[in-house]
Design an enzyme around this catalytic site. Structure first.
Site, PDB file in Angstrom:
ATOM      1  N   GLU A 140      -9.906   7.299   3.583  1.00 36.33           N
ATOM      2  CA  GLU A 140     -10.818   6.442   4.334  1.00 36.33           C
ATOM      3  C   GLU A 140     -10.070   5.159   4.648  1.00 36.33           C
ATOM      4  O   GLU A 140      -9.114   4.792   3.969  1.00 36.33           O
ATOM      5  CB  GLU A 140     -12.047   6.119   3.483  1.00 36.33           C
ATOM      6  CG  GLU A 140     -11.895   4.916   2.544  1.00 36.33           C
ATOM      7  CD  GLU A 140     -10.790   5.040   1.519  1.00 36.33           C
ATOM      8  OE1 GLU A 140     -10.429   6.184   1.160  1.00 36.33           O
ATOM      9  OE2 GLU A 140     -10.254   4.003   1.082  1.00 36.33           O
TER      10      GLU A 140
ATOM     11  N   LYS B 291       0.809  -1.220   0.000  1.00 40.26           N
ATOM     12  CA  LYS B 291       0.000   0.000   0.000  1.00 40.26           C
ATOM     13  C   LYS B 291       0.845   1.275   0.000  1.00 40.26           C
ATOM     14  O   LYS B 291       0.432   2.306  -0.517  1.00 40.26           O
ATOM     15  CB  LYS B 291      -0.948   0.005   1.197  1.00 40.26           C
ATOM     16  CG  LYS B 291      -2.108  -0.969   1.033  1.00 40.26           C
ATOM     17  CD  LYS B 291      -3.209  -0.691   2.043  1.00 40.26           C
ATOM     18  CE  LYS B 291      -4.425  -1.558   1.773  1.00 40.26           C
ATOM     19  NZ  LYS B 291      -4.203  -2.967   2.193  1.00 40.26           N
TER      20      LYS B 291
ATOM     21  N   SER C 250       1.842  -9.777  -1.024  1.00 38.58           N
ATOM     22  CA  SER C 250       1.472  -8.367  -0.869  1.00 38.58           C
ATOM     23  C   SER C 250       1.866  -7.781   0.479  1.00 38.58           C
ATOM     24  O   SER C 250       2.080  -6.574   0.588  1.00 38.58           O
ATOM     25  CB  SER C 250      -0.033  -8.205  -1.084  1.00 38.58           C
ATOM     26  OG  SER C 250      -0.760  -9.049  -0.211  1.00 38.58           O
TER      27      SER C 250
HETATM   28  C1  LIG Z   1      -4.995  -4.030   1.731  1.00 36.10           C
HETATM   29  C2  LIG Z   1      -4.275  -5.281   1.439  1.00 36.10           C
HETATM   30  C3  LIG Z   1      -4.667  -6.143   0.389  1.00 36.10           C
HETATM   31  C4  LIG Z   1      -5.894  -5.919  -0.444  1.00 36.10           C
HETATM   32  O1  LIG Z   1      -5.922  -4.761  -1.199  1.00 36.10           O
HETATM   33  P1  LIG Z   1      -5.753  -4.777  -2.783  1.00 36.10           P
HETATM   34  O2  LIG Z   1      -6.100  -3.404  -3.180  1.00 36.10           O
HETATM   35  O3  LIG Z   1      -6.664  -5.811  -3.349  1.00 36.10           O
HETATM   36  O4  LIG Z   1      -4.323  -5.103  -3.056  1.00 36.10           O
HETATM   37  C5  LIG Z   1      -3.908  -7.267   0.135  1.00 36.10           C
HETATM   38  N1  LIG Z   1      -2.813  -7.567   0.879  1.00 36.10           N
HETATM   39  C6  LIG Z   1      -2.416  -6.780   1.896  1.00 36.10           C
HETATM   40  C7  LIG Z   1      -1.207  -7.167   2.673  1.00 36.10           C
HETATM   41  C8  LIG Z   1      -3.130  -5.616   2.214  1.00 36.10           C
HETATM   42  O5  LIG Z   1      -2.720  -4.842   3.232  1.00 36.10           O
END
Ligand SMILES: *Cc1c(COP(=O)(O)O)cnc(C)c1O
Length: 386
Positions: A112, A90, A371
């Site tokens: 938000e 993010k 992610s």
């Molecule tokens: C917020 C988040 C997501 C989901 O958000 P996307 O916009 O679909 O990427 C996925 N993995 C992690 C670690 C997150 O913090």
């Protein structure tokens, strides 16, 4: 795709902007500024500088040797967004949008947040750039995520609990949009995923595309060829679209998004308008966005980014679901075999890769987009396993 339509943010029939006229004016200006600075050499250099010196890019594409052996199929590589500052993808988008906000002369950032992850990434970037930061959060969510509220406050942000409606994410989005319309001359709305009205999905993709820009270069260096599949979890779809971006025009690379089986927007959604844009949405019997639930807070959203909706209906993208049990097992297996505790969101991608691996050959390659890291989820998993 038609240039004009692309400018307006359409991906096939999806995307666009369905908002009141006063908000549309603000978005038109944002759009114009984004296209102006996106390719500006100084802007690009500044973004590169902060991604390197603050976020810690480029992050590795790690060969998961033990996992590859355990599954007995294709070579598994992990794109390590978990190693970024703040522990997830993010921050890539938060830094990009803040730099744009600065160019536009904004003094104040609003955002938000649902579970708090996007709020924390935004508050982090605001602290670093000395910007005022206001985070809208459903009152119900501020109670459930008290620790993330404290994190944001530590970082200097003001967290505003939203009591209207059900006191959830949707109500926080409405409050933030309301603030934007009233204060647009000095305020920038920093949106956290590849959703919302144009230009947000296009902008968020632009700032997350660094993931596949790096992974494509890295896999060619390591293996001399492209991967056979790229797998990412999809909530709103920002890490997935970033992980896919530079492969979309490479037809040999399968692009696979993974959702919780309790929030399957892409596998079961229908075209509808939500939060000012058109995408595949899960609806209940009354035609309202369905209340979803996921053990991974970041995947708990009844819609999905417009470009994913388009990739799905055109068949370029494949979308699958996994169960909570499969996710919990993947969470533990990656920890045990590779010494990497993944975010519960990311564990969805790992869980699906495990199901896909036996259908592929040992000469093939899968990239899993990791992610985020799982420290935030350890206590929850502890409670669930007990
Ligand atoms: C917020 C988040 C997501 C989901 O958000 P996307 O916009 O679909 O990427 C996925 N993995 C992690 C670690 C997150 O913090």
């Amino acid at each position: 795709m038609d240039q004009q339509l692309q400018q307006e943010g359409y991906f096939g029939e999806f995307g666009g902007s369905f908002v009141p006229p006063e908000l549309q004016e603000v978005l038109n200006y944002l759009s114009e500024q984004f296209y102006k600075f996106r390719d500006d050499p100084e802007f690009k250099e500044e973004l590169r500088y902060y991604l390197s010196e603050y976020v810690g890019r480029e992050n590795p594409l790690t060969y998961a040797e033990r996992l590859t052996k355990a599954w007995g199929g294709p070579k598994i590589y992990l794109k390590r967004e978990d190693l970024n500052h703040t522990g997830a993808h993010k921050i890539n988008n938060a830094i990009g949008q803040i730099l744009l906000a600065k160019r536009m002369g904004a003094k104040r950032i609003i955002a938000e947040t649902g579970a708090g992850q996007h709020g924390v990434a935004t508050a982090t970037a605001c602290a670093m750039f000395n910007m005022d930061c206001v985070i809208y959060m459903g009152a119900e969510d501020t109670r459930r995520q008290a620790l993330n509220v404290f994190r944001m406050e530590l970082l200097g942000a003001t967290v505003v609990p939203v009591h209207s409606g059900q006191g959830r994410l949707k109500d926080a989005v409405d409050a933030a949009l309301d603030d934007l319309v009233r204060n647009y001359t000095n305020t920038f709305y920093l949106l956290g995923s590849a959703v919302g009205p144009h230009p947000f999905p296009t902008m968020v993709k632009h700032f997350q595309a660094i993931i596949s820009e790096e992974s494509k270069r890295q896999i060619v260096e390591k293996e001399g060829r492209l991967p056979d599949a790229v797998i990412a979890c999809a909530g709103g779809g920002s890490n997935a679209i970033g992980a896919f971006a530079h492969y979309i025009d490479e037809p040999t690379v399968r692009l696979i998004g993974v959702e919780p089986d309790q929030a399957p927007s892409l596998t079961q959604g229908v075209p509808s308008i939500i939060h000012g844009f058109k995408c595949l949405v899960l609806l209940d019997e009354e035609g309202q966005p369905k209340k979803t639930y996921s053990i991974a807070a970041g995947l708990d959203y009844p819609g999905i980014g417009p470009e994913h909706s388009h990739l799905k209906v055109t068949g370029r993208g494949e979308y699958a679901t996994v169960t909570n049990e499969e996710v919990l097992e993947a969470f533990q297996e990656l920890s045990r075999t590779e010494g990497i505790i993944p975010a519960l969101e990311s564990a969805h991608a790992v869980a699906y890769a495990k199901k896909l691996a036996p259908t592929m050959g040992q000469d093939q390659i899968i990239i899993i987009n990791l992610s985020g890291r799982g420290d935030k989820d350890v206590e929850q998993v502890y409670q669930m396993l007990k």
